[in-house]
Design a protein around this motif. Structure first.
Motif, PDB file in Angstrom:
ATOM      1  N   TYR A   1       0.830  -1.210   0.000  1.00 44.36           N
ATOM      2  CA  TYR A   1       0.000   0.000   0.000  1.00 44.36           C
ATOM      3  C   TYR A   1       0.864   1.260   0.000  1.00 44.36           C
ATOM      4  CZ  TYR A   1      -4.124  -2.889   0.802  1.00 44.36           C
ATOM      5  OH  TYR A   1      -5.129  -3.805   0.667  1.00 44.36           O
ATOM      6  N   LEU A   2       1.988   1.198   0.709  1.00 42.92           N
ATOM      7  CA  LEU A   2       2.903   2.343   0.684  1.00 42.92           C
ATOM      8  C   LEU A   2       3.452   2.564  -0.718  1.00 42.92           C
ATOM      9  CD1 LEU A   2       4.905   1.762   3.999  1.00 42.92           C
ATOM     10  CD2 LEU A   2       3.075   3.410   3.596  1.00 42.92           C
ATOM     11  N   ASP A   3       3.758   1.474  -1.435  1.00 48.13           N
ATOM     12  CA  ASP A   3       4.261   1.596  -2.809  1.00 48.13           C
ATOM     13  C   ASP A   3       3.202   2.169  -3.741  1.00 48.13           C
ATOM     14  OD1 ASP A   3       6.740   0.628  -2.129  1.00 48.13           O
ATOM     15  OD2 ASP A   3       6.262  -1.444  -2.631  1.00 48.13           O
ATOM     16  N   GLN A   4       1.927   1.890  -3.451  1.00 48.55           N
ATOM     17  CA  GLN A   4       0.864   2.450  -4.273  1.00 48.55           C
ATOM     18  C   GLN A   4       0.737   3.959  -4.070  1.00 48.55           C
ATOM     19  OE1 GLN A   4      -2.799   0.306  -3.638  1.00 48.55           O
ATOM     20  NE2 GLN A   4      -1.862  -1.703  -4.050  1.00 48.55           N
ATOM     21  N   ILE A   5       1.015   4.392  -2.833  1.00 49.89           N
ATOM     22  CA  ILE A   5       0.999   5.840  -2.569  1.00 49.89           C
ATOM     23  C   ILE A   5       2.170   6.512  -3.270  1.00 49.89           C
ATOM     24  CG2 ILE A   5       1.183   7.592  -0.770  1.00 49.89           C
ATOM     25  CD1 ILE A   5      -0.084   5.567   1.158  1.00 49.89           C
ATOM     26  N   LEU A   6       3.377   5.974  -3.054  1.00 52.13           N
ATOM     27  CA  LEU A   6       4.590   6.492  -3.697  1.00 52.13           C
ATOM     28  C   LEU A   6       5.692   5.455  -3.535  1.00 52.13           C
ATOM     29  CD1 LEU A   6       6.039   8.912  -5.087  1.00 52.13           C
ATOM     30  CD2 LEU A   6       6.744   9.643  -2.799  1.00 52.13           C
ATOM     31  N   PRO A   7       6.240   4.935  -4.628  1.00 50.65           N
ATOM     32  CA  PRO A   7       7.346   3.972  -4.514  1.00 50.65           C
ATOM     33  C   PRO A   7       8.513   4.581  -3.741  1.00 50.65           C
ATOM     34  CG  PRO A   7       6.469   3.987  -6.751  1.00 50.65           C
ATOM     35  CD  PRO A   7       5.820   5.130  -6.026  1.00 50.65           C
ATOM     36  N   CYS A   8       9.118   3.788  -2.885  1.00 45.37           N
ATOM     37  CA  CYS A   8      10.250   4.231  -2.058  1.00 45.37           C
ATOM     38  C   CYS A   8       9.874   5.411  -1.162  1.00 45.37           C
ATOM     39  CB  CYS A   8      11.452   4.597  -2.933  1.00 45.37           C
ATOM     40  SG  CYS A   8      12.087   3.229  -3.916  1.00 45.37           S
ATOM     41  N   LEU A   9       8.661   5.356  -0.627  1.00 42.46           N
ATOM     42  CA  LEU A   9       8.188   6.440   0.235  1.00 42.46           C
ATOM     43  C   LEU A   9       9.001   6.539   1.520  1.00 42.46           C
ATOM     44  CD1 LEU A   9       6.145   8.643   0.915  1.00 42.46           C
ATOM     45  CD2 LEU A   9       4.622   6.864   1.821  1.00 42.46           C
ATOM     46  N   LEU A  10       9.276   5.404   2.167  1.00 46.23           N
ATOM     47  CA  LEU A  10      10.027   5.429   3.428  1.00 46.23           C
ATOM     48  C   LEU A  10      11.456   5.951   3.247  1.00 46.23           C
ATOM     49  CD1 LEU A  10       8.787   2.137   5.159  1.00 46.23           C
ATOM     50  CD2 LEU A  10       8.027   4.487   5.509  1.00 46.23           C
ATOM     51  N   PRO A  11      12.200   5.513   2.208  1.00 45.80           N
ATOM     52  CA  PRO A  11      13.528   6.113   1.992  1.00 45.80           C
ATOM     53  C   PRO A  11      13.467   7.619   1.776  1.00 45.80           C
ATOM     54  CG  PRO A  11      13.328   4.083   0.750  1.00 45.80           C
ATOM     55  CD  PRO A  11      11.967   4.373   1.297  1.00 45.80           C
ATOM     56  N   LEU A  12      12.430   8.076   1.062  1.00 44.87           N
ATOM     57  CA  LEU A  12      12.302   9.511   0.804  1.00 44.87           C
ATOM     58  C   LEU A  12      12.033  10.274   2.090  1.00 44.87           C
ATOM     59  CD1 LEU A  12      12.133  11.850  -1.207  1.00 44.87           C
ATOM     60  CD2 LEU A  12       9.697  11.343  -1.473  1.00 44.87           C
ATOM     61  N   ILE A  13      11.110   9.768   2.916  1.00 40.77           N
ATOM     62  CA  ILE A  13      10.800  10.440   4.184  1.00 40.77           C
ATOM     63  C   ILE A  13      12.034  10.492   5.085  1.00 40.77           C
ATOM     64  CG2 ILE A  13       9.468  10.251   6.314  1.00 40.77           C
ATOM     65  CD1 ILE A  13       7.176   9.109   4.664  1.00 40.77           C
ATOM     66  N   THR A  14      12.755   9.381   5.144  1.00 40.29           N
ATOM     67  CA  THR A  14      13.963   9.328   5.979  1.00 40.29           C
ATOM     68  C   THR A  14      15.008  10.331   5.506  1.00 40.29           C
ATOM     69  OG1 THR A  14      13.578   6.974   6.389  1.00 40.29           O
ATOM     70  CG2 THR A  14      15.779   7.837   6.851  1.00 40.29           C
ATOM     71  N   THR A  15      15.239  10.353   4.190  1.00 38.41           N
ATOM     72  CA  THR A  15      16.244  11.259   3.633  1.00 38.41           C
ATOM     73  C   THR A  15      15.862  12.717   3.850  1.00 38.41           C
ATOM     74  OG1 THR A  15      16.784   9.622   1.932  1.00 38.41           O
ATOM     75  CG2 THR A  15      17.513  11.888   1.550  1.00 38.41           C
ATOM     76  N   LEU A  16      14.593  13.054   3.605  1.00 36.87           N
ATOM     77  CA  LEU A  16      14.152  14.441   3.793  1.00 36.87           C
ATOM     78  C   LEU A  16      14.221  14.845   5.262  1.00 36.87           C
ATOM     79  CD1 LEU A  16      11.094  14.657   1.358  1.00 36.87           C
ATOM     80  CD2 LEU A  16      13.397  15.560   1.030  1.00 36.87           C
ATOM     81  N   SER A  17      13.962  13.900   6.162  1.00 40.69           N
ATOM     82  CA  SER A  17      14.051  14.209   7.598  1.00 40.69           C
ATOM     83  C   SER A  17      15.488  14.536   7.991  1.00 40.69           C
ATOM     84  CB  SER A  17      13.534  13.030   8.417  1.00 40.69           C
ATOM     85  OG  SER A  17      12.179  12.753   8.106  1.00 40.69           O
ATOM     86  N   VAL A  18      16.431  13.712   7.523  1.00 39.69           N
ATOM     87  CA  VAL A  18      17.841  13.954   7.831  1.00 39.69           C
ATOM     88  C   VAL A  18      18.304  15.254   7.184  1.00 39.69           C
ATOM     89  CG1 VAL A  18      20.192  13.084   7.551  1.00 39.69           C
ATOM     90  CG2 VAL A  18      18.338  11.506   8.087  1.00 39.69           C
ATOM     91  N   PHE A  19      17.884  15.481   5.937  1.00 41.37           N
ATOM     92  CA  PHE A  19      18.265  16.707   5.231  1.00 41.37           C
ATOM     93  C   PHE A  19      17.733  17.944   5.958  1.00 41.37           C
ATOM     94  CE2 PHE A  19      17.167  19.978   2.050  1.00 41.37           C
ATOM     95  CZ  PHE A  19      18.439  20.279   1.596  1.00 41.37           C
TER      96      PHE A  19
END
Length: 246
Positions: A198-216
């Motif tokens: 379901y996360l992939d249906q929302i946006l593929p690689c959503l968790l890596p993106l959220i993690t990266t943006l949080s660190v950034f």
């Protein structure tokens, strides 16, 4: 090489003699140039001097023209990392290395002591030749191309397009280097539901993106890199033990 800015320090050290010559009468400009080239940079080493040559040409243009957009320098560097690394990896790691090793192994099996020298010679002749020629081509062609683009008014469009390519490259790196997923599954009405699907249906690689943006976002607000690393290790360990991420 380090895991914060990859090959940035080596890139800056390599072009430092040119920067000292360009900004010999401008210490503030020299400091700004050093900061510019300490952003993350990573690509196959052999063709990297091509990017160095272009960067030097752009620094010269920036010194002469105060209206020059210095942000375009890093935009061009990032846009060239992916394509040149693809070419460099194919030739140097996929062809020259295998060819050099195959020839050296043939001599080694016969007990010939020149085997290691065969390996070094066969691999390093195209390696160093590429470095020398790429630096020359990057600087000469880069200078002329930049002057022509500046006169024709296409520099702004080129910078914009290079920025788009750079952002796309960063997005690819996030997907490849931060493979975070959620292994949670539920059973509803005899149907197994995989949360990651379901996360992939929302946006593929959503968790890596959220993690990266949080660190950034944390680093952009002045956070320390070492604290970010420690937080990633602790949070990742806890979530991993709880089975929330994989």
């Amino acid at each position: 090489m380090n895991y914060e800015r990859m090959e940035a320090l080596g890139f800056l050290y390599s072009i430092m003699p040119a920067l000292k010559k360009i900004y010999k009468d401008d210490p503030d400009g020299m400091k700004e140039a050093c900061h510019r080239h300490m952003v993350a940079f990573n690509m196959t080493v052999a063709p990297a001097p091509f990017v160095m040559g272009i960067a030097i040409a752009m620094e010269e243009l920036a010194k002469k023209d105060h209206n020059f957009d210095v942000n375009s320098i890093n935009a061009v560097k990032v846009s060239l990392m992916g394509p040149l690394s693809g070419i460099g990896d194919t030739f140097f790691w996929g062809i020259f290395r295998i060819l050099a090793c195959a020839l050296a192994v043939g001599f080694a099996q016969q007990g010939n002591p020149i085997a290691p020298f065969i390996l070094l010679i066969v691999f390093n002749i195209p390696n160093f030749a590429t470095r020398f020629l790429c630096l020359k081509w990057g600087y000469q062609n880069g200078t002329q191309a930049l002057v022509n683009m500046e006169k024709s008014g296409k520099m702004q469009l080129f910078t914009h397009c290079a920025g788009i390519v750079g952002v796309a490259a960063v997005g690819c790196l996030i997907a490849l280097w931060a493979p975070i997923s959620c292994p949670l599954t539920f059973t509803l009405s005899d149907t197994e539901i995989v949360l990651q699907d379901y996360l992939d249906q929302i946006l593929p690689c959503l968790l890596p993106l959220i993690t990266t943006l949080s660190v950034f976002g944390y680093l952009r607000k002045g956070g320390k890199v070492i604290k970010a690393i420690i937080a990633i290790v602790i949070i990742g360990f806890i979530l991993g033990v709880l089975g929330l991420i994989a």
